[in-house]
Design a protein around this motif. Structure first.
Motif, short mmCIF file in Angstrom:
data_model
loop_
_atom_site.label_atom_id
_atom_site.label_comp_id
_atom_site.label_asym_id
_atom_site.label_seq_id
_atom_site.Cartn_x
_atom_site.Cartn_y
_atom_site.Cartn_z
N SER A 13 47.12 31.54 38.84
CA SER A 13 47.40 33.39 39.55
C SER A 13 46.73 34.06 37.78
N HIS A 14 47.69 34.02 36.42
CA HIS A 14 47.23 34.93 35.78
C HIS A 14 46.03 34.54 35.17
N ALA A 15 45.14 33.26 35.26
CA ALA A 15 44.17 33.04 34.52
C ALA A 15 43.45 34.74 35.53
N GLN A 16 43.09 34.22 36.54
CA GLN A 16 42.54 35.33 37.70
C GLN A 16 42.71 36.66 37.49
N LYS A 17 44.04 36.61 36.80
CA LYS A 17 43.78 38.18 36.36
C LYS A 17 43.03 38.61 35.52
N ASN A 18 43.42 37.97 34.23
CA ASN A 18 42.77 38.00 33.41
C ASN A 18 41.14 37.58 33.27
N LYS A 19 40.64 37.17 34.13
CA LYS A 19 39.24 37.53 34.25
C LYS A 19 38.98 38.37 35.46
N THR A 20 39.88 39.12 35.95
CA THR A 20 39.95 40.22 37.02
C THR A 20 39.98 41.54 36.36
N THR A 25 39.24 47.18 34.95
CA THR A 25 39.07 48.63 34.45
C THR A 25 37.81 49.02 34.33
N LYS A 26 36.43 48.91 34.22
CA LYS A 26 35.79 48.91 33.55
C LYS A 26 35.42 49.83 34.91
N ILE A 27 35.46 49.38 36.27
CA ILE A 27 35.53 49.72 37.54
C ILE A 27 35.55 51.61 37.55
N GLY A 28 37.41 51.00 36.96
CA GLY A 28 38.25 52.68 36.36
C GLY A 28 39.38 52.62 37.66
N LEU A 29 39.59 51.23 38.06
CA LEU A 29 40.88 50.37 39.05
C LEU A 29 41.63 50.12 37.86
N SER A 30 42.93 50.60 38.10
CA SER A 30 43.74 49.99 37.26
C SER A 30 45.18 48.83 38.94
N PRO A 31 45.74 48.23 37.74
CA PRO A 31 46.64 47.39 38.34
C PRO A 31 46.99 47.68 39.87
N GLY A 32 46.83 47.30 41.01
CA GLY A 32 47.89 47.80 41.98
C GLY A 32 46.62 48.55 42.67
N GLN A 33 45.62 49.38 42.01
CA GLN A 33 44.63 49.74 42.51
C GLN A 33 43.54 48.87 44.34
N GLU A 111 33.16 33.00 42.66
CA GLU A 111 31.89 31.95 42.65
C GLU A 111 31.89 31.18 41.02
N VAL A 112 32.51 31.16 40.69
CA VAL A 112 33.58 30.69 38.73
C VAL A 112 34.90 29.68 38.98
N SER A 113 35.69 30.08 39.94
CA SER A 113 37.08 29.78 40.53
C SER A 113 36.71 28.37 41.84
N LEU A 114 35.82 28.54 42.42
CA LEU A 114 34.95 27.75 43.46
C LEU A 114 34.15 26.52 42.80
#
Length: 142
Positions: A13-20, A25-33, A111-114
């Motif tokens: 989960s942490h690794a996925q968050k680090n990739k995401t 942020t580039k899209i303009g979204l913050s965590p939870g949004q 795609e990367v994850s799987l």
């Protein structure tokens, strides 16, 4: 020594968050949004309490996230005439654009994850996660 399921889930989960996060942020979204944007995109003109229940988030947290999202023009709130005290939440064009970008980012990370998983293994994996979620919450993973 073998890693336990709990730690494997936490680290993954942490690794996925680090990739995401950089893309988010580039899209303009913050965590939870993103999860709120997803829900509102699929359930336009919904109520705040519906969002909280569906996403297992505290109503106060949803309220704060919605305030920030409204300020950023991603959603709009309106009070329906028949429910004077309840606000309806809907997605804006800017929110719809951010949501589409979010879906593209998720697809790239998925795609990367799987990589290296067969289609059958991917389906089994999702089934296992769905069953685990149900065991923990008595809810169907949607």
């Amino acid at each position: 020594m073998s890693i336990g399921l709990h730690m494997a889930l936490v680290k993954t989960s942490h690794a996925q968050k680090n990739k995401t996060r950089p893309g988010m942020t580039k899209i303009g979204l913050s965590p939870g949004q993103p999860k709120i944007l997803t829900y509102v995109s699929e359930h336009n003109c919904c109520m705040q309490k519906e969002i909280a229940m569906a996403l297992d988030i505290e109503p106060a947290t949803v309220s704060q996230l919605l305030n920030n999202m409204a300020q950023n023009g991603l959603i709009k709130r309106s009070a329906p005439a028949e429910r004077k005290r309840a606000e309806s939440v809907s997605i804006t064009e800017k929110g719809q654009s951010a949501y589409k970008k979010w879906l593209c980012l998720c697809k790239e990370i998925e795609e990367v994850s799987l990589q290296g998983f067969t289609k059958e293994e991917q389906e089994q994996f999702l089934d296992y996660l769905s069953r685990m979620y149900y065991n923990l919450t008595d809810k169907i993973l949607e």
